[in-house]
Design a protein around this motif. Structure first.
Motif, PDB file in Angstrom:
ATOM      1  N   ILE A 101     -22.646   0.015 -30.586  1.00  0.00           N
ATOM      2  CA  ILE A 101     -21.343  -0.649 -30.604  1.00  0.00           C
ATOM      3  C   ILE A 101     -21.516  -2.065 -30.083  1.00  0.00           C
ATOM      4  O   ILE A 101     -21.979  -2.273 -28.957  1.00  0.00           O
ATOM      5  CB  ILE A 101     -20.317   0.120 -29.754  1.00  0.00           C
ATOM      6  CG1 ILE A 101     -20.157   1.537 -30.308  1.00  0.00           C
ATOM      7  CG2 ILE A 101     -18.990  -0.630 -29.723  1.00  0.00           C
ATOM      8  CD1 ILE A 101     -19.322   2.445 -29.440  1.00  0.00           C
ATOM      9  N   LEU A 102     -21.161  -3.041 -30.908  1.00  0.00           N
ATOM     10  CA  LEU A 102     -21.272  -4.446 -30.509  1.00  0.00           C
ATOM     11  C   LEU A 102     -20.045  -4.864 -29.716  1.00  0.00           C
ATOM     12  O   LEU A 102     -18.912  -4.642 -30.145  1.00  0.00           O
ATOM     13  CB  LEU A 102     -21.408  -5.331 -31.749  1.00  0.00           C
ATOM     14  CG  LEU A 102     -22.675  -5.149 -32.559  1.00  0.00           C
ATOM     15  CD1 LEU A 102     -22.625  -5.983 -33.829  1.00  0.00           C
ATOM     16  CD2 LEU A 102     -23.903  -5.519 -31.739  1.00  0.00           C
ATOM     17  N   ARG A 103     -20.297  -5.454 -28.562  1.00  0.00           N
ATOM     18  CA  ARG A 103     -19.230  -5.972 -27.707  1.00  0.00           C
ATOM     19  C   ARG A 103     -19.624  -7.362 -27.246  1.00  0.00           C
ATOM     20  O   ARG A 103     -20.814  -7.612 -26.989  1.00  0.00           O
ATOM     21  CB  ARG A 103     -19.042  -5.059 -26.499  1.00  0.00           C
ATOM     22  CG  ARG A 103     -18.561  -3.680 -26.884  1.00  0.00           C
ATOM     23  CD  ARG A 103     -18.030  -2.937 -25.665  1.00  0.00           C
ATOM     24  NE  ARG A 103     -17.358  -1.739 -26.112  1.00  0.00           N
ATOM     25  CZ  ARG A 103     -17.805  -0.513 -25.882  1.00  0.00           C
ATOM     26  NH1 ARG A 103     -18.908  -0.322 -25.207  1.00  0.00           N
ATOM     27  NH2 ARG A 103     -17.134   0.519 -26.327  1.00  0.00           N
ATOM     28  N   PRO A 104     -18.658  -8.277 -27.101  1.00  0.00           N
ATOM     29  CA  PRO A 104     -19.001  -9.641 -26.694  1.00  0.00           C
ATOM     30  C   PRO A 104     -19.806  -9.714 -25.393  1.00  0.00           C
ATOM     31  O   PRO A 104     -20.699 -10.536 -25.245  1.00  0.00           O
ATOM     32  CB  PRO A 104     -17.644 -10.327 -26.532  1.00  0.00           C
ATOM     33  CG  PRO A 104     -16.719  -9.540 -27.391  1.00  0.00           C
ATOM     34  CD  PRO A 104     -17.232  -8.132 -27.362  1.00  0.00           C
ATOM     35  N   ASP A 105     -19.517  -8.823 -24.452  1.00  0.00           N
ATOM     36  CA  ASP A 105     -20.219  -8.853 -23.165  1.00  0.00           C
ATOM     37  C   ASP A 105     -21.278  -7.750 -23.061  1.00  0.00           C
ATOM     38  O   ASP A 105     -21.824  -7.502 -21.997  1.00  0.00           O
ATOM     39  CB  ASP A 105     -19.216  -8.715 -22.023  1.00  0.00           C
ATOM     40  CG  ASP A 105     -18.411  -7.418 -22.103  1.00  0.00           C
ATOM     41  OD1 ASP A 105     -18.403  -6.789 -23.181  1.00  0.00           O
ATOM     42  OD2 ASP A 105     -17.790  -7.053 -21.096  1.00  0.00           O
ATOM     43  N   GLY A 106     -21.566  -7.099 -24.173  1.00  0.00           N
ATOM     44  CA  GLY A 106     -22.517  -5.994 -24.165  1.00  0.00           C
ATOM     45  C   GLY A 106     -23.945  -6.439 -24.428  1.00  0.00           C
ATOM     46  O   GLY A 106     -24.230  -7.631 -24.557  1.00  0.00           O
ATOM     47  N   PRO A 107     -24.860  -5.480 -24.512  1.00  0.00           N
ATOM     48  CA  PRO A 107     -26.263  -5.810 -24.764  1.00  0.00           C
ATOM     49  C   PRO A 107     -26.464  -6.354 -26.185  1.00  0.00           C
ATOM     50  O   PRO A 107     -25.636  -6.134 -27.073  1.00  0.00           O
ATOM     51  CB  PRO A 107     -26.988  -4.470 -24.596  1.00  0.00           C
ATOM     52  CG  PRO A 107     -25.943  -3.437 -24.803  1.00  0.00           C
ATOM     53  CD  PRO A 107     -24.636  -4.050 -24.373  1.00  0.00           C
ATOM     54  N   ILE A 108     -27.530  -7.068 -26.363  1.00  0.00           N
ATOM     55  CA  ILE A 108     -27.876  -7.624 -27.672  1.00  0.00           C
ATOM     56  C   ILE A 108     -28.467  -6.522 -28.540  1.00  0.00           C
ATOM     57  O   ILE A 108     -29.309  -5.744 -28.082  1.00  0.00           O
ATOM     58  CB  ILE A 108     -28.892  -8.776 -27.519  1.00  0.00           C
ATOM     59  CG1 ILE A 108     -28.236  -9.925 -26.752  1.00  0.00           C
ATOM     60  CG2 ILE A 108     -29.407  -9.246 -28.869  1.00  0.00           C
ATOM     61  CD1 ILE A 108     -29.187 -11.044 -26.387  1.00  0.00           C
ATOM     62  N   TYR A 109     -27.992  -6.446 -29.774  1.00  0.00           N
ATOM     63  CA  TYR A 109     -28.522  -5.467 -30.724  1.00  0.00           C
ATOM     64  C   TYR A 109     -29.780  -6.035 -31.363  1.00  0.00           C
ATOM     65  O   TYR A 109     -29.791  -7.159 -31.845  1.00  0.00           O
ATOM     66  CB  TYR A 109     -27.486  -5.164 -31.802  1.00  0.00           C
ATOM     67  CG  TYR A 109     -28.051  -4.363 -32.949  1.00  0.00           C
ATOM     68  CD1 TYR A 109     -28.287  -3.005 -32.809  1.00  0.00           C
ATOM     69  CD2 TYR A 109     -28.374  -4.971 -34.154  1.00  0.00           C
ATOM     70  CE1 TYR A 109     -28.809  -2.263 -33.847  1.00  0.00           C
ATOM     71  CE2 TYR A 109     -28.891  -4.237 -35.200  1.00  0.00           C
ATOM     72  CZ  TYR A 109     -29.107  -2.894 -35.041  1.00  0.00           C
ATOM     73  OH  TYR A 109     -29.635  -2.159 -36.065  1.00  0.00           O
ATOM     74  N   GLU A 110     -30.842  -5.265 -31.342  1.00  0.00           N
ATOM     75  CA  GLU A 110     -32.087  -5.664 -31.975  1.00  0.00           C
ATOM     76  C   GLU A 110     -32.737  -4.451 -32.617  1.00  0.00           C
ATOM     77  O   GLU A 110     -32.610  -3.342 -32.102  1.00  0.00           O
ATOM     78  CB  GLU A 110     -33.082  -6.210 -30.942  1.00  0.00           C
ATOM     79  CG  GLU A 110     -32.679  -7.486 -30.280  1.00  0.00           C
ATOM     80  CD  GLU A 110     -33.746  -7.925 -29.289  1.00  0.00           C
ATOM     81  OE1 GLU A 110     -33.879  -7.275 -28.236  1.00  0.00           O
ATOM     82  OE2 GLU A 110     -34.452  -8.898 -29.590  1.00  0.00           O
ATOM     83  N   HIS A 111     -33.402  -4.677 -33.728  1.00  0.00           N
ATOM     84  CA  HIS A 111     -34.299  -3.676 -34.298  1.00  0.00           C
ATOM     85  C   HIS A 111     -35.323  -4.408 -35.144  1.00  0.00           C
ATOM     86  O   HIS A 111     -35.157  -5.578 -35.474  1.00  0.00           O
ATOM     87  CB  HIS A 111     -33.541  -2.606 -35.091  1.00  0.00           C
ATOM     88  CG  HIS A 111     -33.141  -3.004 -36.476  1.00  0.00           C
ATOM     89  ND1 HIS A 111     -31.956  -3.610 -36.751  1.00  0.00           N
ATOM     90  CD2 HIS A 111     -33.780  -2.869 -37.659  1.00  0.00           C
ATOM     91  CE1 HIS A 111     -31.864  -3.839 -38.050  1.00  0.00           C
ATOM     92  NE2 HIS A 111     -32.964  -3.403 -38.620  1.00  0.00           N
ATOM     93  N   GLU A 112     -36.399  -3.725 -35.442  1.00  0.00           N
ATOM     94  CA  GLU A 112     -37.458  -4.320 -36.251  1.00  0.00           C
ATOM     95  C   GLU A 112     -37.586  -3.563 -37.552  1.00  0.00           C
ATOM     96  O   GLU A 112     -37.398  -2.345 -37.599  1.00  0.00           O
ATOM     97  CB  GLU A 112     -38.806  -4.236 -35.525  1.00  0.00           C
ATOM     98  CG  GLU A 112     -38.893  -5.062 -34.276  1.00  0.00           C
ATOM     99  CD  GLU A 112     -40.238  -4.882 -33.596  1.00  0.00           C
ATOM    100  OE1 GLU A 112     -41.258  -5.243 -34.211  1.00  0.00           O
ATOM    101  OE2 GLU A 112     -40.244  -4.352 -32.468  1.00  0.00           O
TER     102      GLU A 112
END
Length: 123
Positions: A101-112
């Motif tokens: 879940i993307l949130r402005p103050d949340g962790p950065i989403y990353e995948h490879e």
């Protein structure tokens, strides 16, 4: 694309299926191998727990115009989209691969994801 131990049961119009890896916490790993009789190959590696196989089943039967006058009909190609498990946002039955879940103050989403193209058959 053969899926070991699975019967993918294609829809009459083609594939639009999600496949979940059995080892979702192993970092970057091979999730799909595809080969063509010409010798062209594709290997897909990802950190995501699933891959969606889609074969352009909804493209118009008369085709879609392409480069240099080419016309691409339904099923003229396919895509492999690495991703989280669909509809996993509230699911408790998945031990791994829940929705991010993307949130402005949340962790950065990353995948490879690594797409490896080759020109000889797999052994």
């Amino acid at each position: 694309m053969a899926v070991e131990g699975k019967d993918p049961r294609p829809h009459p119009l083609g594939f639009d299926h999600n496949y979940v890896t059995q080892d979702p916490d192993k970092g970057l790993r091979l999730i799909a191998k595809v080969s063509h009789p010409s010798g062209r190959t594709l290997m897909v590696h990802t950190t995501e727990p699933a891959v969606q196989l889609y074969c352009a089943k909804w493209m118009p039967a008369e085709g879609t115009p392409g480069k240099d006058g080419a016309v691409y009909p339904s099923h003229a190609g396919f895509c492999l989209e690495t991703q989280a498990i669909p509809d996993s946002i509230g699911a408790t039955e998945y031990e791994h691969g829940t929705c991010f879940i993307l949130r402005p103050d949340g962790p950065i989403y990353e995948h490879e994801v690594l797409y490896q193209f080759g020109s000889k058959a797999f052994s």
